[in-house]
Design a protein around this motif. Structure first.
Motif, PDB file in Angstrom:
ATOM      1  N   MET A 253       1.040  -1.178   0.016  1.00  0.00           N
ATOM      2  CA  MET A 253      -0.005  -0.015   0.131  1.00  0.00           C
ATOM      3  C   MET A 253       0.902   1.138  -0.108  1.00  0.00           C
ATOM      4  SD  MET A 253      -3.084   1.053   2.613  1.00  0.00           S
ATOM      5  CE  MET A 253      -4.115   2.520   2.554  1.00  0.00           C
ATOM      6  N   PHE A 254       0.343   2.305  -0.773  1.00  0.00           N
ATOM      7  CA  PHE A 254       1.262   3.491  -0.828  1.00  0.00           C
ATOM      8  C   PHE A 254       1.196   4.337   0.124  1.00  0.00           C
ATOM      9  CE2 PHE A 254       0.571   2.303  -5.396  1.00  0.00           C
ATOM     10  CZ  PHE A 254       2.123   2.187  -5.945  1.00  0.00           C
ATOM     11  N   LYS A 255       2.204   4.934   0.674  1.00  0.00           N
ATOM     12  CA  LYS A 255       2.071   5.989   1.711  1.00  0.00           C
ATOM     13  C   LYS A 255       1.349   7.216   0.940  1.00  0.00           C
ATOM     14  CE  LYS A 255       6.053   4.668   4.506  1.00  0.00           C
ATOM     15  NZ  LYS A 255       7.414   5.101   5.260  1.00  0.00           N
ATOM     16  N   PRO A 256       0.883   8.065   1.783  1.00  0.00           N
ATOM     17  CA  PRO A 256       0.618   9.253   1.219  1.00  0.00           C
ATOM     18  C   PRO A 256       1.850  10.306   0.881  1.00  0.00           C
ATOM     19  CG  PRO A 256       0.155   9.338   3.509  1.00  0.00           C
ATOM     20  CD  PRO A 256       0.483   7.967   3.104  1.00  0.00           C
ATOM     21  N   LEU A 257       1.416  11.223  -0.175  1.00  0.00           N
ATOM     22  CA  LEU A 257       2.959  11.712  -0.619  1.00  0.00           C
ATOM     23  C   LEU A 257       3.047  13.315  -0.131  1.00  0.00           C
ATOM     24  CD1 LEU A 257       2.541  10.910  -4.416  1.00  0.00           C
ATOM     25  CD2 LEU A 257       4.326   9.979  -2.826  1.00  0.00           C
ATOM     26  N   CYS A 258       4.513  13.544   0.402  1.00  0.00           N
ATOM     27  CA  CYS A 258       4.453  14.842   0.585  1.00  0.00           C
ATOM     28  C   CYS A 258       5.272  15.492  -0.354  1.00  0.00           C
ATOM     29  CB  CYS A 258       5.034  14.937   1.903  1.00  0.00           C
ATOM     30  SG  CYS A 258       5.639  16.901   2.533  1.00  0.00           S
ATOM     31  N   PHE A 259       4.902  16.678  -1.091  1.00  0.00           N
ATOM     32  CA  PHE A 259       5.659  17.492  -2.211  1.00  0.00           C
ATOM     33  C   PHE A 259       6.325  18.537  -1.510  1.00  0.00           C
ATOM     34  CE2 PHE A 259       5.800  20.114  -6.103  1.00  0.00           C
ATOM     35  CZ  PHE A 259       6.780  19.249  -6.691  1.00  0.00           C
ATOM     36  N   MET A 260       7.527  18.559  -1.445  1.00  0.00           N
ATOM     37  CA  MET A 260       8.376  19.720  -1.019  1.00  0.00           C
ATOM     38  C   MET A 260       8.678  20.782  -2.110  1.00  0.00           C
ATOM     39  SD  MET A 260      10.006  20.376   1.998  1.00  0.00           S
ATOM     40  CE  MET A 260      10.218  21.971   2.251  1.00  0.00           C
ATOM     41  N   VAL A 261       8.300  21.998  -1.861  1.00  0.00           N
ATOM     42  CA  VAL A 261       8.597  23.100  -2.516  1.00  0.00           C
ATOM     43  C   VAL A 261       9.764  23.864  -1.880  1.00  0.00           C
ATOM     44  CG1 VAL A 261       7.875  25.204  -3.624  1.00  0.00           C
ATOM     45  CG2 VAL A 261       6.106  23.247  -3.251  1.00  0.00           C
ATOM     46  N   MET A 262      10.882  23.919  -2.675  1.00  0.00           N
ATOM     47  CA  MET A 262      12.184  24.513  -2.040  1.00  0.00           C
ATOM     48  C   MET A 262      13.173  24.690  -3.296  1.00  0.00           C
ATOM     49  SD  MET A 262      13.944  21.302   0.093  1.00  0.00           S
ATOM     50  CE  MET A 262      15.066  22.227   0.772  1.00  0.00           C
ATOM     51  N   PRO A 263      14.016  25.524  -2.952  1.00  0.00           N
ATOM     52  CA  PRO A 263      15.388  25.833  -3.763  1.00  0.00           C
ATOM     53  C   PRO A 263      16.142  24.464  -3.579  1.00  0.00           C
ATOM     54  CG  PRO A 263      14.952  27.699  -2.404  1.00  0.00           C
ATOM     55  CD  PRO A 263      14.236  26.737  -2.028  1.00  0.00           C
ATOM     56  N   TYR A 264      16.861  24.084  -4.642  1.00  0.00           N
ATOM     57  CA  TYR A 264      18.029  23.066  -4.428  1.00  0.00           C
ATOM     58  C   TYR A 264      19.431  23.596  -4.895  1.00  0.00           C
ATOM     59  CZ  TYR A 264      17.217  22.465  -9.563  1.00  0.00           C
ATOM     60  OH  TYR A 264      16.775  22.657 -10.765  1.00  0.00           O
ATOM     61  N   GLY A 265      20.398  23.008  -4.145  1.00  0.00           N
ATOM     62  CA  GLY A 265      21.809  23.197  -4.459  1.00  0.00           C
ATOM     63  C   GLY A 265      22.136  24.263  -3.479  1.00  0.00           C
TER      64      GLY A 265
ATOM     65  N   PHE B 121      -2.334  16.843  -6.459  1.00  0.00           N
ATOM     66  CA  PHE B 121      -2.586  15.568  -5.969  1.00  0.00           C
ATOM     67  C   PHE B 121      -1.628  15.315  -4.685  1.00  0.00           C
ATOM     68  CE2 PHE B 121      -3.656  15.148 -10.577  1.00  0.00           C
ATOM     69  CZ  PHE B 121      -4.891  14.436 -10.463  1.00  0.00           C
ATOM     70  N   ALA B 122      -0.715  16.013  -4.441  1.00  0.00           N
ATOM     71  CA  ALA B 122       0.048  15.754  -3.235  1.00  0.00           C
ATOM     72  C   ALA B 122      -0.697  15.799  -1.932  1.00  0.00           C
ATOM     73  CB  ALA B 122       1.393  16.471  -2.875  1.00  0.00           C
ATOM     74  N   ASP B 123      -0.634  14.776  -1.100  1.00  0.00           N
ATOM     75  CA  ASP B 123      -1.589  14.829   0.187  1.00  0.00           C
ATOM     76  C   ASP B 123      -0.863  16.099   1.319  1.00  0.00           C
ATOM     77  OD1 ASP B 123      -3.192  12.327  -0.186  1.00  0.00           O
ATOM     78  OD2 ASP B 123      -0.955  11.694  -0.540  1.00  0.00           O
ATOM     79  N   LEU B 124       0.075  16.545   1.025  1.00  0.00           N
ATOM     80  CA  LEU B 124       0.629  17.596   1.672  1.00  0.00           C
ATOM     81  C   LEU B 124       1.564  18.242   0.863  1.00  0.00           C
ATOM     82  CD1 LEU B 124       0.937  18.994   4.428  1.00  0.00           C
ATOM     83  CD2 LEU B 124       2.843  17.113   5.170  1.00  0.00           C
TER      84      LEU B 124
END
Length: 447
Positions: free
Chosen positions: A1-13, A70-73
């Motif tokens: 069963m898939f876990k709920p998804l958390c999408f992170m919005v942030m710079p990288y590097g 669609f991300a849960d969080l």
């Protein structure tokens, strides 16, 4: 069963912070922040962590929009003013009723609209994310994310029934308000279009008309800025102060309003009150090059007005300090740095002449860059002309004088800068150069 998804919005590097020296790290390793702080917390909260740059292919905008919807969080790090992050926060707030949590380092300051929203703060004393810092960040954000993830987004909270069941009477009422605002803005444009000598009277009449009934925040801010732009004499600035002081507590607490009040205080001759207001604003809302420049300018006025050597020395030191702090925040901005060469020369310590020559090169480079970009700052050309005098560059000064004489002299703020040009001239040691620069002043001096 898939876990709920958390999408992170942030710079990288690694990204520069533009934080004031001593108030935050020079840069942040956002990959380390993700790996060592965010991922462990997201997993501990029961989510599967994902962020944009981990895709095997390029994340095109369609995919980004899908993740945001669609991300849960969605977690969004706002420590630095990143345009993509701010945009994606807006998308999520509009798209989903719940499940967006904002985070930022405890020393950072956000732009006005998002600064009003609840934000989880975490400690970030260095940008490399040492193990101890990672543990402290995890402790600061885990429970807070858990408590805020069910919060309602500002868009859904502000408009009942959004997005599919909005009451039509509410929509009609808002359209009426916007139509009225458009009419008001046309009246403001009409004030700006009249000759300068008539503007303050027309502006005051418009203020009087709109003060007779309830005034929205948008109208109040627009009236304040209109009065500021029309003000010329001390009495005019007292009218600006009277208007601002008559606003409600909520409007007076807005940083932009506080800045304009401090400016009005100074132009009304109340420099000490202006300094107190700006220092309080910087302590609560953080420094910007504009605020530090305003503060440096107020101390410069105190220096000009001081009557004892001790008072002059203290005011000069504080003026230089604030202009230097403002310059270090952004070397592309010339407001703070342009005032430093003459102040260094007035102070006249060992090494100050070298500092003056160094800083004036930054000023010239920033001004030329702004000209190439087509900047519309009304003080840009005047600043470049003063910098030519500060550097003792007679060739550049003469070329700029040719531009003045072949165009609109009013665009060069000559009435305001003649004193600065004369002061700069007094520090030029080369006889031939001083004579040529003196001739330029004679050419430019208003009749």
């Amino acid at each position: 069963m898939f876990k709920p998804l958390c999408f992170m919005v942030m710079p990288y590097g690694r990204k520069a912070t533009l934080a004031e020296p001593g108030k935050g790290p020079v840069e942040i390793d956002f990959n380390a922040l993700w790996d060592k702080a965010y991922v462990p917390v997201i997993e501990a909260l029961g989510y599967q962590p994902i962020r944009a740059d981990q895709d095997t292919g390029a994340l095109i905008i369609t995919q980004m929009l899908e993740r945001l919807y669609f991300a849960d969080l969605v977690l969004a790090d706002m420590t630095i003013a990143n345009g993509n992050v701010y945009y994606e926060i807006g998308i999520r707030h509009a798209a989903r009723r719940r499940g967006c949590v904002l985070l930022a380092a405890d020393w950072s300051r956000q732009l006005f609209d998002l600064a009003q929203l609840r934000t989880v703060r975490y400690p970030l004393p260095e940008g490399a994310i040492l193990d101890g810092t990672a543990v402290a960040i995890q402790a600061a954000i885990k429970d807070a994310i858990g408590s805020l993830e069910g919060g309602i987004s500002p868009m859904h909270g502000a408009i009942p029934g959004y997005p599919t069941e909005v009451n039509e009477s509410t929509a009609a009422g808002m359209k009426d308000q916007m139509a009225q605002l458009s009419e008001f803005q046309a009246e403001v444009r009409a004030v700006r279009a009249v000759p300068k000598a008539e503007r303050m009277g027309r502006a005051q009449a418009l203020v009087d008309a709109y003060s007779r009934g309830p005034m929205t925040g948008a109208v109040a801010i627009a009236l304040m800025l209109m009065l500021r732009d029309c003000a010329d004499k001390a009495d005019d600035w007292n009218l600006v102060l009277k208007f601002i002081d008559g606003l409600n507590d909520e409007l007076r607490s807005i940083a932009e309003v506080t800045e304009q009040r401090a400016l009005a205080l100074s132009y009304a001759g109340r420099h000490v009150d202006a300094i107190a207001a700006l220092e309080a604003l910087i302590a609560t809302a953080g420094p910007t090059h504009e605020r530090l420049g305003l503060l440096g300018g107020r101390y410069k006025r105190l220096f000009d007005a001081a009557t004892t050597p001790g008072d002059k020395q203290k005011a000069l030191a504080r003026s230089i300090d604030n202009y230097e702090r403002g310059m270090q925040l952004d070397l592309n901005e010339y407001y703070c740095s342009s005032n430093l060469p003459s102040l260094y020369r007035i102070r006249n310590r060992a090494g100050d002449e070298k500092l003056a020559q160094s800083v004036v090169q930054f000023v010239i480079a920033a001004c030329e860059r702004a000209r190439r970009r087509g900047a519309t700052d009304p003080w840009l050309r005047a600043t470049l002309l003063v910098a030519a005098f500060d550097s003792g560059d007679a060739d550049k000064a003469e070329a700029l004088a040719d531009e003045v004489e072949s165009g609109d002299a009013a665009e060069w703020q000559l009435k305001s800068i003649i004193g600065s040009l004369t002061l700069s001239l007094s520090h030029v040691t080369d006889d031939a150069g001083r004579a040529r620069l003196s001739a330029v002043i004679d050419r430019l001096r208003p009749a």
